[in-house]
Structure formats: C-alpha cells, structure tokens
Scaffold this motif. Structure first.
Motif, short mmCIF file in Angstrom:
data_model
loop_
_atom_site.label_atom_id
_atom_site.label_comp_id
_atom_site.label_asym_id
_atom_site.label_seq_id
_atom_site.Cartn_x
_atom_site.Cartn_y
_atom_site.Cartn_z
N PRO A 141 8.46 7.82 -46.95
CA PRO A 141 9.08 9.10 -46.57
C PRO A 141 10.35 8.86 -45.76
N GLY A 142 11.38 9.59 -46.09
CA GLY A 142 12.67 9.42 -45.44
C GLY A 142 13.67 8.66 -46.28
N ASP A 143 13.19 7.90 -47.26
CA ASP A 143 14.12 7.19 -48.15
C ASP A 143 14.91 8.21 -48.98
N PHE B 228 8.47 2.80 -56.08
CA PHE B 228 7.76 3.99 -55.62
C PHE B 228 6.34 3.62 -55.17
N HIS B 229 5.68 2.73 -55.90
CA HIS B 229 4.29 2.40 -55.61
C HIS B 229 4.14 1.45 -54.41
N LEU C 209 1.95 10.71 -56.73
CA LEU C 209 2.79 11.90 -56.62
C LEU C 209 3.88 11.59 -55.61
N VAL C 210 5.12 11.82 -56.01
CA VAL C 210 6.27 11.66 -55.12
C VAL C 210 6.85 13.05 -54.87
N GLU D 295 6.90 12.75 -49.23
CA GLU D 295 5.51 12.26 -49.24
C GLU D 295 5.27 11.46 -50.52
N ILE D 296 4.42 10.44 -50.41
CA ILE D 296 3.93 9.70 -51.58
C ILE D 296 2.42 9.57 -51.41
#
Length: 324
Positions: A172-174, A166-167, A109-110, A99-100
C-alpha cells in the motif's frame, strides 16, 4: 490520386489499393492484427478526421460506427484520414495501491485509488505501468458505486514481472501509472430480455462477475448463463460470490467446468468449449462475453461465431493474458 494517413503523430502515404493496416506496417508501425479479413476486430481503430468507407465498418456495433471506429485490415480510404488506436484512454495519470489481499491460492485483489471523475463500465479494463515501464492490462472488478477505489484481480503467472511484483513486493502506498478505461466488454442496456452468455477462466471471471451484477442492477430480466472453466476444482475462485449471485437473482445460472478430476456436485467434467457449445441454443438471440485464457477465448470466439452469434454481439478481452 493517392491519400495519406496520420496515425499517432506520423504521416504515412497510401499506395493505390492499399489498406490502412498494410500502409502502417509497410512504414514500420506495429499494429495488433490477427485474421486480416475483418472478422476478429483486433486491428480496430478510430478515425478522428475524415470518413471511412462503410465496408470498413462491417460487423461493428452502431455505437462504434457512429464514433468513427473501423477495421484497418479492410479499410481502403477514399480521402485523407487521421486515426488513433481504438482503445484510447479517457484518463492517464498516477494511482496508488490502497490494499492487497488474497482471494485464492494464486489470486490477489489489488485495490487502487480511483481518480476523481474516473467513469467506467463494469467489465472494462485499464492498463497499469510501473516506474520501470513494465505494463500490463487488467479488467476492472469493481462496480460504479465504489467511488473512491478500483479493484483488479491478479493471478500469479510464472515469470510474470508485474503479477510477481503484486504478489511479493508491492505494498500500500506504491504508485502506478494508469490509462483507461478501455474495451467494450460491458453490459449494454436497452434489451433487458435478451439472453446473456458469459464464459471465463482464471481471473477472466472478475469482469464477468462485474458484468452480470451490473446487468441485474440495471434491471436485466433475461437469462444469464455463466460458465466457469478451470483445469481442476482447486483452481476455481469467486465461487461463493457467484453462487450468492444466483441466489439473489434467479435468472442467473452458474456452471463450473473442469478439464480433469472426478465429477462433483455442480461441476461438469470435459472441455469447456464442448460443454458450452453443447448447450448453445438460439445463438442469434444471445449476447456473448468471453474472458480469460487468450487461446481458449480465440477458439471459442470463432466457434460461437460459426454457430450463429453475430460478431457485433461477441465481446472479448482485447488484451492477451490475464496478469503476466
């Protein structure tokens, strides 16, 4: 008689009177270092075979001494030595983004999958590497109870290759490659009454929040003072969470400090280092944690040490940057 060092698969001869750091640098091996006088601990290593002189462990915690850690800039071995970087990871392998989500104007939040049997102390850090070999280190913002996931906080940095990804691009899944945990910026049980001083800026507040919560959950009763620095009031994040922490645990105090802007309720205006040092009492009794802007951390580490806090009670992020 001359001796030799084995370091990361290479054997390096030691010249007479030469330190481990000097020998490695002479043969083209790059080792992080700063003061070169045994004070900053940037060049710390761990001996896996052979004994190091006691003088090379000056200022280190007893746990580090017993595990063979030493300062390469002042280590002149009297025997052959096999050594490795101080922060050798217990785990190396792939993790997946779960999740991001945003935490503030420029912080996300990662949440990562937590590898099986991955143990850590809240406040330690991990190194993440993308498929194209771009890598950065991030502090763990989770508690141990989060069995399936690991959280990191990433502030977007101008031209930051990984933080920008990231931003903007990560989903999700990477998959990423993770090494860790590393670092000694975590709560040390055994002296529940000692005063703790936590000072941070930017996403450096993530490990400090984790350390403070972990301390309280382990029964720490001594005062915990948290100083949160920012350029202006709009740059703060985790404020509600930190304020909730002070309500749940009365021994915690939380002070926000801004460099510019009007004074507001609960906010002091001025240089973070000046505000911290003006309130520093009984320095020999305190354990201090520093996280965030590397320039500020270096300055504060030196000034707090000069004020009387011993180096083995000073804990700081050992990596440069907070999410480039």
């Amino acid at each position: 008689m001359n001796f030799h060092i084995q370091y990361q698969g290479r054997t390096v001869p030691l010249n007479q009177g030469e330190t481990v750091l000097e020998a490695l640098e002479r043969t083209g091996i790059d080792v992080p270092s700063s003061c070169r006088a045994g004070a900053c601990q940037t060049c710390m290593m761990r001996a896996t075979e052979g004994s190091v002189p006691h003088a090379a462990q000056a200022g280190l915690k007893e746990t580090l001494k017993k595990s063979g850690h030493f300062l390469s800039c002042i280590c002149r071995p009297a025997q052959n030595l096999v050594c490795e970087p101080a922060h050798t990871a217990d785990f190396r392998g792939p993790v997946t983004i779960q999740e991001i989500r945003p935490l503030g104007p420029d912080v996300v939040l990662v949440q990562l999958s937590r590898p099986p049997n991955f143990d850590f102390n809240p406040g330690q850090f991990v190194t993440l590497r993308r498929a194209d070999a771009v890598s950065r280190s991030y502090s763990i913002a989770s508690q141990r109870a989060a069995l399936d996931t690991l959280d990191i906080h990433v502030r977007r940095v101008p031209q930051g290759q990984l933080s920008g990804w990231f931003h903007q691009e990560a989903r999700p899944g990477d998959e990423l490659w993770l090494e860790g945990p590393k670092g000694d910026c975590f709560y040390y049980p055994g002296n529940p009454e000692e005063p703790l001083l936590l000072i941070g800026t930017g996403t450096g507040m993530a490990p400090l929040f984790a350390v403070a919560l972990d301390a309280c959950q382990q029964g720490h009763t001594g005062p915990i003072s948290i100083y949160h620095g920012a350029l202006s009031a709009d740059r703060f994040y985790l404020v509600e969470e930190l304020q909730e922490l002070t309500r749940a645990f009365p021994q915690i105090s939380y002070v926000r400090c801004v460099l510019k802007g009007p004074a507001e309720s609960g906010i002091q205006v001025g240089e973070l280092k000046d505000i911290v040092l003006s309130g520093l009492t009984d320095p020999k009794q305190k354990r201090v944690y520093l996280c965030g802007d590397p320039g500020l951390v270096r300055i504060l580490k030196k000034q707090i040490f000069l004020a009387g806090v011993s180096m083995n009670r000073l804990h700081a992020d050992p990596f440069v940057g907070t999410g480039a």
